[in-house]
Design a protein around this motif. Sequence first.
Motif, PDB file in Angstrom:
ATOM      1  N   VAL A 203      -2.335 -14.053   1.631  1.00 14.01           N
ATOM      2  CA  VAL A 203      -2.267 -13.552   0.249  1.00 14.01           C
ATOM      3  C   VAL A 203      -1.577 -12.188   0.221  1.00 14.01           C
ATOM      4  O   VAL A 203      -1.833 -11.339   1.088  1.00 14.01           O
ATOM      5  CB  VAL A 203      -3.684 -13.421  -0.361  1.00 14.01           C
ATOM      6  CG1 VAL A 203      -3.620 -12.832  -1.765  1.00 14.01           C
ATOM      7  CG2 VAL A 203      -4.374 -14.780  -0.391  1.00 14.01           C
ATOM      8  N   LEU A 204      -0.705 -11.983  -0.761  1.00  7.61           N
ATOM      9  CA  LEU A 204      -0.133 -10.669  -1.019  1.00  7.61           C
ATOM     10  C   LEU A 204      -0.960 -10.012  -2.121  1.00  7.61           C
ATOM     11  O   LEU A 204      -1.246 -10.641  -3.144  1.00  7.61           O
ATOM     12  CB  LEU A 204       1.320 -10.775  -1.477  1.00  7.61           C
ATOM     13  CG  LEU A 204       2.299 -11.478  -0.531  1.00  7.61           C
ATOM     14  CD1 LEU A 204       3.698 -11.515  -1.160  1.00  7.61           C
ATOM     15  CD2 LEU A 204       2.342 -10.800   0.821  1.00  7.61           C
ATOM     16  N   VAL A 205      -1.344  -8.756  -1.932  1.00  8.05           N
ATOM     17  CA  VAL A 205      -2.146  -8.030  -2.921  1.00  8.05           C
ATOM     18  C   VAL A 205      -1.367  -6.809  -3.372  1.00  8.05           C
ATOM     19  O   VAL A 205      -0.931  -5.991  -2.548  1.00  8.05           O
ATOM     20  CB  VAL A 205      -3.504  -7.595  -2.341  1.00  8.05           C
ATOM     21  CG1 VAL A 205      -4.301  -6.814  -3.396  1.00  8.05           C
ATOM     22  CG2 VAL A 205      -4.306  -8.800  -1.863  1.00  8.05           C
ATOM     23  N   GLY A 206      -1.169  -6.684  -4.685  1.00  8.28           N
ATOM     24  CA  GLY A 206      -0.427  -5.551  -5.228  1.00  8.28           C
ATOM     25  C   GLY A 206      -1.127  -4.927  -6.418  1.00  8.28           C
ATOM     26  O   GLY A 206      -1.876  -5.604  -7.135  1.00  8.28           O
ATOM     27  N   GLY A 207      -0.857  -3.661  -6.661  1.00  3.12           N
ATOM     28  CA  GLY A 207      -1.502  -2.930  -7.751  1.00  3.12           C
ATOM     29  C   GLY A 207      -0.747  -2.958  -9.057  1.00  3.12           C
ATOM     30  O   GLY A 207      -0.941  -2.070  -9.903  1.00  3.12           O
TER      31      GLY A 207
ATOM     32  N   CYS B   8      -6.862  -1.362  -4.655  1.00  2.00           N
ATOM     33  CA  CYS B   8      -6.548  -2.730  -4.229  1.00  2.00           C
ATOM     34  C   CYS B   8      -6.915  -2.965  -2.764  1.00  2.00           C
ATOM     35  O   CYS B   8      -7.358  -4.054  -2.391  1.00  2.00           O
ATOM     36  CB  CYS B   8      -5.065  -3.022  -4.443  1.00  2.00           C
ATOM     37  SG  CYS B   8      -4.627  -3.319  -6.163  1.00  2.00           S
ATOM     38  N   LEU B   9      -6.721  -1.957  -1.927  1.00  2.00           N
ATOM     39  CA  LEU B   9      -7.095  -2.095  -0.524  1.00  2.00           C
ATOM     40  C   LEU B   9      -8.605  -2.282  -0.393  1.00  2.00           C
ATOM     41  O   LEU B   9      -9.078  -3.145   0.358  1.00  2.00           O
ATOM     42  CB  LEU B   9      -6.633  -0.878   0.276  1.00  2.00           C
ATOM     43  CG  LEU B   9      -7.014  -0.851   1.758  1.00  2.00           C
ATOM     44  CD1 LEU B   9      -6.545  -2.105   2.485  1.00  2.00           C
ATOM     45  CD2 LEU B   9      -6.459   0.402   2.434  1.00  2.00           C
ATOM     46  N   ALA B  10      -9.369  -1.492  -1.134  1.00  2.90           N
ATOM     47  CA  ALA B  10     -10.825  -1.647  -1.111  1.00  2.90           C
ATOM     48  C   ALA B  10     -11.230  -3.025  -1.629  1.00  2.90           C
ATOM     49  O   ALA B  10     -12.112  -3.687  -1.058  1.00  2.90           O
ATOM     50  CB  ALA B  10     -11.474  -0.550  -1.951  1.00  2.90           C
TER      51      ALA B  10
ATOM     52  N   VAL C 193       2.966 -19.288  -2.128  1.00  5.47           N
ATOM     53  CA  VAL C 193       2.816 -17.845  -1.933  1.00  5.47           C
ATOM     54  C   VAL C 193       1.897 -17.317  -3.037  1.00  5.47           C
ATOM     55  O   VAL C 193       2.208 -17.459  -4.226  1.00  5.47           O
ATOM     56  CB  VAL C 193       4.175 -17.120  -1.967  1.00  5.47           C
ATOM     57  CG1 VAL C 193       3.963 -15.602  -1.948  1.00  5.47           C
ATOM     58  CG2 VAL C 193       5.040 -17.552  -0.783  1.00  5.47           C
ATOM     59  N   VAL C 194       0.785 -16.739  -2.639  1.00  7.16           N
ATOM     60  CA  VAL C 194      -0.197 -16.229  -3.590  1.00  7.16           C
ATOM     61  C   VAL C 194      -0.020 -14.721  -3.729  1.00  7.16           C
ATOM     62  O   VAL C 194       0.010 -13.994  -2.733  1.00  7.16           O
ATOM     63  CB  VAL C 194      -1.635 -16.537  -3.121  1.00  7.16           C
ATOM     64  CG1 VAL C 194      -2.661 -15.958  -4.104  1.00  7.16           C
ATOM     65  CG2 VAL C 194      -1.836 -18.040  -2.962  1.00  7.16           C
ATOM     66  N   ILE C 195       0.127 -14.263  -4.972  1.00  7.51           N
ATOM     67  CA  ILE C 195       0.188 -12.832  -5.267  1.00  7.51           C
ATOM     68  C   ILE C 195      -1.038 -12.476  -6.093  1.00  7.51           C
ATOM     69  O   ILE C 195      -1.165 -12.915  -7.233  1.00  7.51           O
ATOM     70  CB  ILE C 195       1.467 -12.450  -6.037  1.00  7.51           C
ATOM     71  CG1 ILE C 195       2.719 -12.859  -5.257  1.00  7.51           C
ATOM     72  CG2 ILE C 195       1.487 -10.952  -6.317  1.00  7.51           C
ATOM     73  CD1 ILE C 195       4.017 -12.621  -6.026  1.00  7.51           C
ATOM     74  N   ASP C 196      -1.936 -11.712  -5.512  1.00  9.42           N
ATOM     75  CA  ASP C 196      -3.134 -11.255  -6.228  1.00  9.42           C
ATOM     76  C   ASP C 196      -2.861  -9.883  -6.822  1.00  9.42           C
ATOM     77  O   ASP C 196      -2.446  -8.956  -6.111  1.00  9.42           O
ATOM     78  CB  ASP C 196      -4.324 -11.161  -5.283  1.00  9.42           C
ATOM     79  CG  ASP C 196      -5.277 -12.329  -5.429  1.00  9.42           C
ATOM     80  OD1 ASP C 196      -5.405 -12.855  -6.550  1.00  9.42           O
ATOM     81  OD2 ASP C 196      -5.888 -12.721  -4.422  1.00  9.42           O
ATOM     82  N   THR C 197      -3.093  -9.740  -8.119  1.00  5.18           N
ATOM     83  CA  THR C 197      -2.907  -8.454  -8.813  1.00  5.18           C
ATOM     84  C   THR C 197      -4.208  -8.113  -9.555  1.00  5.18           C
ATOM     85  O   THR C 197      -4.310  -8.318 -10.761  1.00  5.18           O
ATOM     86  CB  THR C 197      -1.726  -8.523  -9.796  1.00  5.18           C
ATOM     87  OG1 THR C 197      -1.917  -9.643 -10.687  1.00  5.18           O
ATOM     88  CG2 THR C 197      -0.407  -8.706  -9.060  1.00  5.18           C
TER      89      THR C 197
ATOM     90  N   PHE D 266       0.816  -1.202   0.000  1.00 10.32           N
ATOM     91  CA  PHE D 266       0.000   0.000   0.000  1.00 10.32           C
ATOM     92  C   PHE D 266       0.853   1.257   0.000  1.00 10.32           C
ATOM     93  O   PHE D 266       1.489   1.603   0.990  1.00 10.32           O
ATOM     94  CB  PHE D 266      -0.899  -0.025   1.239  1.00 10.32           C
ATOM     95  CG  PHE D 266      -1.878   1.104   1.310  1.00 10.32           C
ATOM     96  CD1 PHE D 266      -2.860   1.254   0.340  1.00 10.32           C
ATOM     97  CD2 PHE D 266      -1.837   2.014   2.352  1.00 10.32           C
ATOM     98  CE1 PHE D 266      -3.763   2.297   0.394  1.00 10.32           C
ATOM     99  CE2 PHE D 266      -2.739   3.054   2.422  1.00 10.32           C
ATOM    100  CZ  PHE D 266      -3.707   3.199   1.446  1.00 10.32           C
ATOM    101  N   SER D 267       0.856   1.965  -1.153  1.00  8.79           N
ATOM    102  CA  SER D 267       1.646   3.181  -1.302  1.00  8.79           C
ATOM    103  C   SER D 267       0.851   4.444  -1.028  1.00  8.79           C
ATOM    104  O   SER D 267       1.421   5.514  -0.819  1.00  8.79           O
ATOM    105  CB  SER D 267       2.211   3.264  -2.728  1.00  8.79           C
ATOM    106  OG  SER D 267       1.157   3.508  -3.654  1.00  8.79           O
TER     107      SER D 267
END
Length: 240
Positions: free
Chosen positions: A132-136, A26-28, A168-172, A17-18
């Motif tokens: 889960v890792l969530v990135g934009g 992405c946070l929402a 490791v799950v990366i959700d984009t 989160f930047s």
Amino acid sequence: MSVIQETTPSTSALVLFSGGQDSATCLAWALERFERVETVGFDYGQRHLVEMQARQAVRDGMAGALPAWAGRLGEDHVIDLTGYGRIAESALTADRKIEMDARGLPTTFVPGRNLIFLVAAAALADRRGLEVLVGGMCETDYSGYPDCRHETMEAMARALSLGLDKPVVIDTPLMWLTKAETWALAHRIGGDGLVELIVEDSHTCYRGDRTHRHAWGYGCGECPACELRAAGYEEWVSAR
């Protein structure tokens, strides 16, 4: 989209989160889906501290914008990566002109930034028990950064899974969306309230400009980040 498919539904996530438009959306998105959501930001020596201020303002405003899921928002973490920032000098960390370099990449490219961020986030998620890792990251409307590409995310998820000896799950969720579609996603999740929060409090401008207010938010209106954000907003508004 998930880079590594999960075998069981996940209930928790760590959002990179930047405080920009993409990470705010992405946070929402994560709050809509996961029962427990934490955030992580990175101080990598970026020139404009307004970015760190914006992330706190957006986090603070999320409860009001998404009251149904306010209780899901957990702790915030800030990781000091200033040593890395001094190594990976760019127009975001040093007084350099924003232009294209010899490789055809903008001088705002911070070499390996998302790779470093994901390693640190994965270590934090492991210790915090977040699944889960969530990135934009996005390779549709973007500045051409190679560490935003889907292929890079696939490779990174694989490397982290091997290195941590667990999936490791990366959700984009924004990977294949245009900026207009990103505005539309925010509106679908949180309506006018969330859009207004993103317009007023998120920060995208590479020059750190918070003096010029546009329909799409604050910024110089001339740097690549502002141009992408403005064009996406105008396209979204026109299509409504």
